[in-house]
Write an enzyme that holds these catalytic residues in place. Structure first.
Site, PDB file in Angstrom:
ATOM      1  N   HIS A   1       7.817   1.724 -10.668  1.00 21.53           N
ATOM      2  CA  HIS A   1       6.636   1.291  -9.920  1.00 21.53           C
ATOM      3  C   HIS A   1       5.377   1.605 -10.691  1.00 21.53           C
ATOM      4  CE1 HIS A   1       7.779   5.370  -8.607  1.00 21.53           C
ATOM      5  NE2 HIS A   1       6.484   5.620  -8.503  1.00 21.53           N
TER       6      HIS A   1
ATOM      7  N   ARG B   1       0.835  -1.209   0.000  1.00 18.08           N
ATOM      8  CA  ARG B   1       0.000   0.000   0.000  1.00 18.08           C
ATOM      9  C   ARG B   1       0.868   1.256   0.000  1.00 18.08           C
ATOM     10  NH1 ARG B   1      -5.066  -1.685   0.311  1.00 18.08           N
ATOM     11  NH2 ARG B   1      -5.488  -3.521   1.597  1.00 18.08           N
TER      12      ARG B   1
ATOM     13  N   VAL C   1      10.031   8.687  -6.815  1.00 24.88           N
ATOM     14  CA  VAL C   1      10.915   7.605  -6.349  1.00 24.88           C
ATOM     15  C   VAL C   1      11.555   6.932  -7.573  1.00 24.88           C
ATOM     16  CG1 VAL C   1      11.037   5.407  -5.109  1.00 24.88           C
ATOM     17  CG2 VAL C   1       9.503   7.216  -4.283  1.00 24.88           C
TER      18      VAL C   1
HETATM   19  P1  5GP Z   1       5.860   8.591  -7.837  1.00 26.19           P
HETATM   20  O1  5GP Z   1       5.450  10.000  -7.627  1.00 26.19           O
HETATM   21  O2  5GP Z   1       7.360   8.400  -7.835  1.00 26.19           O
HETATM   22  O3  5GP Z   1       5.209   7.964  -9.054  1.00 26.19           O
HETATM   23  O4  5GP Z   1       5.256   7.771  -6.628  1.00 26.19           O
HETATM   24  C1  5GP Z   1       5.967   7.410  -5.490  1.00 26.19           C
HETATM   25  C2  5GP Z   1       4.948   6.940  -4.469  1.00 26.19           C
HETATM   26  O5  5GP Z   1       5.639   6.277  -3.438  1.00 26.19           O
HETATM   27  C3  5GP Z   1       4.138   8.082  -3.836  1.00 26.19           C
HETATM   28  O6  5GP Z   1       2.761   7.880  -4.082  1.00 26.19           O
HETATM   29  C4  5GP Z   1       4.496   7.978  -2.355  1.00 26.19           C
HETATM   30  O7  5GP Z   1       3.403   8.255  -1.500  1.00 26.19           O
HETATM   31  C5  5GP Z   1       4.984   6.552  -2.222  1.00 26.19           C
HETATM   32  N1  5GP Z   1       5.971   6.346  -1.178  1.00 26.19           N
HETATM   33  C6  5GP Z   1       7.095   7.090  -0.964  1.00 26.19           C
HETATM   34  N2  5GP Z   1       7.797   6.594   0.074  1.00 26.19           N
HETATM   35  C7  5GP Z   1       7.111   5.504   0.515  1.00 26.19           C
HETATM   36  C8  5GP Z   1       7.356   4.570   1.567  1.00 26.19           C
HETATM   37  O8  5GP Z   1       8.346   4.625   2.306  1.00 26.19           O
HETATM   38  N3  5GP Z   1       6.435   3.580   1.728  1.00 26.19           N
HETATM   39  C9  5GP Z   1       5.329   3.473   0.935  1.00 26.19           C
HETATM   40  N4  5GP Z   1       4.484   2.454   1.179  1.00 26.19           N
HETATM   41  N5  5GP Z   1       5.078   4.341  -0.068  1.00 26.19           N
HETATM   42  C10 5GP Z   1       5.959   5.344  -0.279  1.00 26.19           C
END
Ligand code: 5GP
Ligand code: ZN
Length: 114
Positions: A100, A29, A96
């Site tokens: 993903h 999640r 990140v």
């Molecule tokens: P992006 O913006 O890179 O596509 O999405 C990264 C996602 O990773 C974000 O929705 C953020 O809330 C989630 N995220 C960042 N750090 C963590 C973490 O330590 N644990 C979890 N479960 N989600 C994370």
């Protein structure tokens, strides 16, 4: 890549609410959910983004989508509908730098993609 938070989750060094894992991927999640169902599906191997995916790794995306669909069914959103999002790079909104896929569902999502 131990300075990568998602690699740390894969290694069990950071906690996560894991919903699924196999040899290739793990799903957990999102820590800041944007919808009632917000799950991240990631490869266990560190791949920085979709842009860095090699030809040999391309089937991984299909596998991630299949896992997302299975989780959508388990979360009860497969019939009501859901969205899969893969952001790549800075202007794509990727924060990140570990590939993903977001699974979002459980409410009506915006008609606008961005
Ligand atoms: P992006 O913006 O890179 O596509 O999405 C990264 C996602 O990773 C974000 O929705 C953020 O809330 C989630 N995220 C960042 N750090 C963590 C973490 O330590 N644990 C979890 N479960 N989600 C994370
Ligand atoms: Zn990583």
């Amino acid at each position: 890549m131990m300075d990568c938070i998602f690699c740390q989750i894969v290694a069990g060094k950071l906690p996560s609410e894991t919903l699924y894992q196999d040899e290739e991927v793990i799903a957990f999640r999102d820590i800041h959910p944007l919808a009632p169902t917000h799950v991240l599906i990631i490869p266990k191997r560190h791949i920085p983004s979709l842009a860095q995916l090699t030809d040999a790794e391309t089937p991984l995306i299909g596998h991630m989508a299949k896992v997302a669909n299975k989780l959508a069914q388990e979360e009860g959103v497969a019939e009501s509908g859901y969205r899969l999002v893969v952001s790549s790079g800075e202007q794509g909104g990727q924060i990140v730098p570990h590939l993903h896929m977001h699974l979002l569902g459980g409410r009506r999502l915006s008609d606008k993609l961005c």
